[in-house]
Design a protein around this motif. Sequence first.
Motif, mmCIF file in Angstrom:
data_model
loop_
_atom_site.group_PDB
_atom_site.id
_atom_site.type_symbol
_atom_site.label_atom_id
_atom_site.label_comp_id
_atom_site.label_asym_id
_atom_site.label_seq_id
_atom_site.Cartn_x
_atom_site.Cartn_y
_atom_site.Cartn_z
ATOM 1 N N LYS A 2 0.806 -1.202 -0.048
ATOM 2 C CA LYS A 2 -0.072 -0.037 0.022
ATOM 3 C C LYS A 2 0.837 1.121 0.067
ATOM 4 O O LYS A 2 1.740 1.320 0.988
ATOM 5 C CB LYS A 2 -0.887 -0.029 1.202
ATOM 6 C CG LYS A 2 -1.994 -1.214 1.296
ATOM 7 C CD LYS A 2 -2.852 -1.046 2.521
ATOM 8 C CE LYS A 2 -3.844 -2.295 2.553
ATOM 9 N NZ LYS A 2 -4.855 -2.341 3.583
ATOM 10 N N ILE A 3 0.646 2.131 -0.970
ATOM 11 C CA ILE A 3 1.581 3.202 -1.251
ATOM 12 C C ILE A 3 0.691 4.544 -1.426
ATOM 13 O O ILE A 3 -0.211 4.584 -2.180
ATOM 14 C CB ILE A 3 2.386 2.911 -2.423
ATOM 15 C CG1 ILE A 3 3.481 2.074 -2.347
ATOM 16 C CG2 ILE A 3 3.175 4.405 -2.765
ATOM 17 C CD1 ILE A 3 4.348 1.751 -3.642
ATOM 18 N N GLY A 4 1.064 5.535 -0.619
ATOM 19 C CA GLY A 4 0.408 6.832 -0.618
ATOM 20 C C GLY A 4 0.781 7.646 -1.735
ATOM 21 O O GLY A 4 2.388 7.841 -1.402
ATOM 22 N N ILE A 5 0.367 8.451 -2.161
ATOM 23 C CA ILE A 5 1.057 9.704 -3.085
ATOM 24 C C ILE A 5 -0.214 10.849 -3.162
ATOM 25 O O ILE A 5 -1.067 10.880 -2.912
ATOM 26 C CB ILE A 5 1.092 9.058 -4.645
ATOM 27 C CG1 ILE A 5 -0.180 8.971 -5.476
ATOM 28 C CG2 ILE A 5 1.993 7.858 -4.731
ATOM 29 C CD1 ILE A 5 0.095 8.751 -6.771
ATOM 30 N N LEU A 35 0.389 17.458 0.791
ATOM 31 C CA LEU A 35 1.650 16.652 1.146
ATOM 32 C C LEU A 35 1.342 16.183 2.506
ATOM 33 O O LEU A 35 1.915 15.123 2.976
ATOM 34 C CB LEU A 35 2.794 17.410 0.779
ATOM 35 C CG LEU A 35 3.523 17.683 -0.718
ATOM 36 C CD1 LEU A 35 4.602 18.537 -0.629
ATOM 37 C CD2 LEU A 35 3.678 16.175 -1.091
ATOM 38 N N GLU A 36 1.012 16.861 3.251
ATOM 39 C CA GLU A 36 0.672 16.863 4.808
ATOM 40 C C GLU A 36 -0.106 15.446 4.827
ATOM 41 O O GLU A 36 0.451 14.598 5.699
ATOM 42 C CB GLU A 36 0.227 18.006 5.594
ATOM 43 C CG GLU A 36 0.107 17.792 7.048
ATOM 44 C CD GLU A 36 -0.599 18.840 7.681
ATOM 45 O OE1 GLU A 36 -0.339 18.909 9.124
ATOM 46 O OE2 GLU A 36 -0.996 19.684 7.011
ATOM 47 N N GLU A 37 -0.968 15.334 4.202
ATOM 48 C CA GLU A 37 -1.853 14.067 4.349
ATOM 49 C C GLU A 37 -1.193 12.968 3.784
ATOM 50 O O GLU A 37 -1.119 11.746 4.378
ATOM 51 C CB GLU A 37 -3.289 14.270 3.585
ATOM 52 C CG GLU A 37 -4.162 15.566 4.197
ATOM 53 C CD GLU A 37 -5.483 15.473 3.111
ATOM 54 O OE1 GLU A 37 -5.555 14.807 2.283
ATOM 55 O OE2 GLU A 37 -6.316 16.324 3.815
ATOM 56 N N THR A 38 -0.449 12.978 2.699
ATOM 57 C CA THR A 38 0.482 12.115 2.003
ATOM 58 C C THR A 38 1.522 11.617 3.190
ATOM 59 O O THR A 38 1.558 10.178 3.351
ATOM 60 C CB THR A 38 1.142 12.622 0.878
ATOM 61 O OG1 THR A 38 -0.040 13.214 -0.170
ATOM 62 C CG2 THR A 38 1.825 11.554 0.158
ATOM 63 N N LYS A 47 4.340 2.183 2.291
ATOM 64 C CA LYS A 47 5.235 3.553 1.922
ATOM 65 C C LYS A 47 4.628 4.620 1.169
ATOM 66 O O LYS A 47 3.435 4.847 1.071
ATOM 67 C CB LYS A 47 6.150 2.804 0.675
ATOM 68 C CG LYS A 47 6.920 1.652 1.056
ATOM 69 C CD LYS A 47 7.620 0.815 -0.134
ATOM 70 C CE LYS A 47 8.439 -0.349 0.385
ATOM 71 N NZ LYS A 47 8.972 -1.016 -0.965
ATOM 72 N N ILE A 48 5.338 5.809 1.063
ATOM 73 C CA ILE A 48 4.749 6.894 0.370
ATOM 74 C C ILE A 48 5.640 7.099 -0.828
ATOM 75 O O ILE A 48 6.928 7.027 -0.702
ATOM 76 C CB ILE A 48 4.168 8.245 1.210
ATOM 77 C CG1 ILE A 48 5.756 8.639 1.932
ATOM 78 C CG2 ILE A 48 3.406 7.736 2.044
ATOM 79 C CD1 ILE A 48 5.540 9.753 2.569
ATOM 80 N N ILE A 49 5.296 7.859 -1.998
ATOM 81 C CA ILE A 49 6.194 8.499 -3.005
ATOM 82 C C ILE A 49 5.751 9.829 -3.010
ATOM 83 O O ILE A 49 4.582 10.274 -3.209
ATOM 84 C CB ILE A 49 5.831 7.866 -4.276
ATOM 85 C CG1 ILE A 49 6.122 6.372 -4.251
ATOM 86 C CG2 ILE A 49 6.663 8.683 -5.482
ATOM 87 C CD1 ILE A 49 5.895 5.500 -5.382
ATOM 88 N N GLN A 61 10.821 21.818 1.043
ATOM 89 C CA GLN A 61 11.071 22.026 2.509
ATOM 90 C C GLN A 61 10.142 21.044 3.327
ATOM 91 O O GLN A 61 10.607 20.659 4.422
ATOM 92 C CB GLN A 61 10.928 23.506 2.754
ATOM 93 C CG GLN A 61 11.633 24.737 1.943
ATOM 94 C CD GLN A 61 13.282 24.308 2.050
ATOM 95 O OE1 GLN A 61 13.655 23.614 3.093
ATOM 96 N NE2 GLN A 61 13.793 24.517 0.825
ATOM 97 N N GLN A 62 8.976 20.896 3.005
ATOM 98 C CA GLN A 62 7.924 20.119 3.928
ATOM 99 C C GLN A 62 8.224 18.843 3.967
ATOM 100 O O GLN A 62 8.265 18.194 5.188
ATOM 101 C CB GLN A 62 6.595 20.165 3.207
ATOM 102 C CG GLN A 62 5.455 19.817 4.042
ATOM 103 C CD GLN A 62 4.039 19.807 3.641
ATOM 104 O OE1 GLN A 62 3.826 20.802 2.537
ATOM 105 N NE2 GLN A 62 3.186 19.100 4.050
ATOM 106 N N ILE A 63 8.999 18.278 2.791
ATOM 107 C CA ILE A 63 9.422 17.054 2.774
ATOM 108 C C ILE A 63 10.721 16.649 3.494
ATOM 109 O O ILE A 63 10.979 15.805 4.449
ATOM 110 C CB ILE A 63 9.721 16.226 1.361
ATOM 111 C CG1 ILE A 63 8.241 16.384 0.879
ATOM 112 C CG2 ILE A 63 10.093 14.665 1.432
ATOM 113 C CD1 ILE A 63 7.138 15.635 1.281
#
Length: 266
Positions: A2-5, A35-38, A47-49, A61-63
């Motif tokens: 399961k991957i979040g994008i 991006l925050e929700e991701t 994982k997330i991409i 910067q957020q990442i």
Amino acid sequence: MKIGILGPKGTFSEVALNTYKEKHDNVEAFYYQTLEETTESLAQLDKIIVPIENTLEGYVQQILDFLISSNSYIEEEILVYVQFELISKVEHKDISNIFVQFATKGQCQDYIKSLSNTDLTLTPSNSTSLDLFLNGQDSDAAIVPTHLVPKDVNHQNVTDSKNNFTRFVVISKNQIKTNAREHKVSLVVIPTIDRPGLLYDILSIFKSQDINLTSIMSRPQKNYMGKYFFYIEFIAGNHVYDDINQLVELTKEQYTIKILGIYPKQ
């Protein structure tokens, strides 16, 4: 898996996901609005991409802040070629309003600066820009990714550079060792005290180990004004894990080093 994008569908994040799926089976995608929700979704997913750097815009910067503050690791990077087209229903001189996603705007500055008497409407995603262009009443034009350009519309490339890429990273909750010939290392150096020559001394440690840095930037620690982390990236060979252990040993009395990812270089 399961991957979040970052959604919606059709974005460059989905392009990165599809590239990842070429090498991995049984991938189930979950789309998020921000991006925050991701990044928050990593707690429930495998994982997330997410995008971490763009040729024209620099780092996200957020990442960086998420990687520094969370117990997560970069395990892979994916480079996506990024180009944008102005699509329009009227002649260029007659365009009165353009829909453009806020990050896309920063990658098409040369064209946008050339405009006069034209309003820009910022949108949350490139797919939204396209939908407003196709369905909105005041939809003279939009700037969208090349792969989203509809057939039979006027279009022209308006990207500031023909060599524009966005680097996406696959982030998981565990560090995975690899046997690649070349690795990219992402880490953060956390000083124990602030003093004159601090950054010079940090850099001298990397020089003494013959490590060629590809990037360094400061990020606020967010507890006191003037206190910073130092985010660093460099390229290493197949002995990277031994090199990292030696680096940590050399610096442990003055700095804390947090490894954010050791992954194959693209």
